[in-house]
Design an enzyme around this catalytic site. Structure first.
Site, mmCIF file in Angstrom:
data_model
loop_
_atom_site.group_PDB
_atom_site.id
_atom_site.type_symbol
_atom_site.label_atom_id
_atom_site.label_comp_id
_atom_site.label_asym_id
_atom_site.label_seq_id
_atom_site.Cartn_x
_atom_site.Cartn_y
_atom_site.Cartn_z
ATOM 1 N N LYS A 42 38.896 -3.997 -25.884
ATOM 2 C CA LYS A 42 38.198 -5.242 -25.517
ATOM 3 C C LYS A 42 38.060 -6.118 -26.828
ATOM 4 O O LYS A 42 37.170 -6.707 -27.068
ATOM 5 C CB LYS A 42 36.661 -4.952 -24.806
ATOM 6 N N ASP A 53 39.272 -5.211 -18.702
ATOM 7 C CA ASP A 53 38.961 -5.804 -17.253
ATOM 8 C C ASP A 53 40.414 -5.537 -16.529
ATOM 9 O O ASP A 53 40.514 -5.218 -15.340
ATOM 10 C CB ASP A 53 38.530 -7.135 -17.406
ATOM 11 N N ASP A 111 34.468 6.571 -19.834
ATOM 12 C CA ASP A 111 33.655 7.111 -19.124
ATOM 13 C C ASP A 111 34.015 6.136 -17.618
ATOM 14 O O ASP A 111 33.823 6.932 -16.588
ATOM 15 C CB ASP A 111 32.128 7.013 -19.418
ATOM 16 N N ASP A 128 36.025 7.429 -14.026
ATOM 17 C CA ASP A 128 35.195 7.756 -12.772
ATOM 18 C C ASP A 128 36.202 6.865 -11.673
ATOM 19 O O ASP A 128 36.519 7.474 -10.520
ATOM 20 C CB ASP A 128 33.802 7.117 -12.593
#
Ligand code: IPM
Ligand code: MN
Length: 337
Positions: free
Chosen positions: A170, A207, A231, A235
């Site tokens: 980012k 994003d 992380d 998921d």
């Protein structure tokens, strides 16, 4: 002969880890197994979430299989998540999370990615303060830690004959921290390319990377990213292998590895003998591959899991998958080893 330190932890860890260990004992006859403690239960018994002798045992074995740990819902003085303590104390700097389509349980059949998550710094540096209504968390990115996670991503690409590394960051908002991360990974990749290693690379802002995880997950190959981004993305990615209950992972350091299913201790079903051991068994396969460098045996385990699921699809037993006990599932997998 490989040695294994086994840390079942809490909740369903106590059920799925023994299942995975029995698979390992079948494929590696003579495997030496040492039991060790960590987790909330360990904290209640001993006042620490990870016993010093657990760390010694893991270092001595060089390989550990960890189950899951529960955490108290309220802050408890002196308690720190066992898995974070293990990662930090053993300097397990790379968290490898492969996500591959599995028959019957995956929403798609063409997914095969590996997330390489930096595991020691970023927002997990543990630097939080709260003063006068102002809370801050320090996000640490170092060149040293980025160099080694980038090297890890490249060696995974090379060893597993992968084609592409995607750097997720980012840097548009965090030009210093994520700029350093991105530039350092680029530098490592460029060095390897100069030395003749073929690979594609791309860079994706977090994003957009999340959108792509939903809209075009088949385009991902190897992803390298910072701790919290990895992380979260891992998921989301786990959706594609059939959910958290099926997702394996391994934490790697120098000369030490700790594999763990991505799922938690699942207190709602703990003690009932119904937890699905597949994520733990696939994590054990990662240990065989990455810690003991026995890829053929790792594939043998992975194939047995795939064949088991495929046979459920063929015989129309998929619907009853969740009704299988831990032991029934284990037996089905052992049949196909
Ligand atoms: C994971 C978990 C851990 C993390 C938690 C349990 C501290 O979510 O392994 O992904 O945030 O790293
Ligand atoms: Mn997580």
């Amino acid at each position: 002969m490989p040695k294994l330190c086994v840390i079942p932890g809490d909740g369903i860890g106590l059920e799925v880890v023994p299942a995975a260990v029995s698979v390992l004992e079948l494929v590696i006859p003579g495997l030496e197994v040492i039991q060790a403690q960590a987790g909330w239960g360990c904290f209640q018994r001993n006042g620490v979430s990870v016993l010093p002798e657990t760390l010694t045992a893991i270092r001595e074995c060089g390989a550990a299989l960890f189950g899951a740990v529960s955490s108290p819902s309220k802050k408890v003085e002196g308690y720190r998540s066992a898995i974070l303590t293990l990662r930090q104390s053993l300097d397990l700097y790379a968290n490898i999370r492969p996500v591959r389509s599995l028959p019957g349980v995956s929403p798609r059949s063409d997914i095969d990615m590996i997330i390489v998550r930096e595991n020691t710094e970023g927002l997990y540096a543990g630097l939080e303060t709260l003063e006068n209504g102002r809370a801050t968390a320090t996000r640490v990115i170092t060149r040293a830690a980025t160099l080694r996670i980038a090297e890890q991503a490249v060696s995974i690409l090379r060893n597993l004959h992968r084609k592409k590394i995607s750097i997720v960051h980012k840097a548009n908002v965090l030009p210093l921290t994520d700029g350093l991360f991105r530039d350092t990974v680029r530098e490592v990749i460029a060095q390897h390319q100069r030395e003749g290693l073929q690979m594609e690379t791309d860079e994706i802002l977090l994003d957009l990377a999340a959108l792509k995880m939903l809209s075009a997950p088949e385009k991902y190959d190897v992803i390298v990213t910072t701790n919290l981004f990895g992380d979260i993305l891992s998921d989301a990615a786990a959706y594609w292998c059939g959910g958290m209950g099926l997702a394996p992972s391994i934490n790697l350091g120098d000369g030490v590895a700790l594999a763990e299913p991505v799922h938690g201790s699942a207190p709602d079903i703990a003690g009932k003998g119904i937890a699905n051991p597949i994520a733990a068994i696939l994590s054990a396969a990662l240990l065989v591959h990455y810690a003991w460098n026995l890829p053929d045996i790792a594939h043998q385990i992975e194939n047995a899991v795939e064949k088991t699921l495929a046979s459920f699809v063929e015989t129309g037993k998929m619907a009853s998958l969740n009704q299988l006990s831990t032991n029934q599932m284990l037996e089905e997998i052992i049949l196909r080893l």
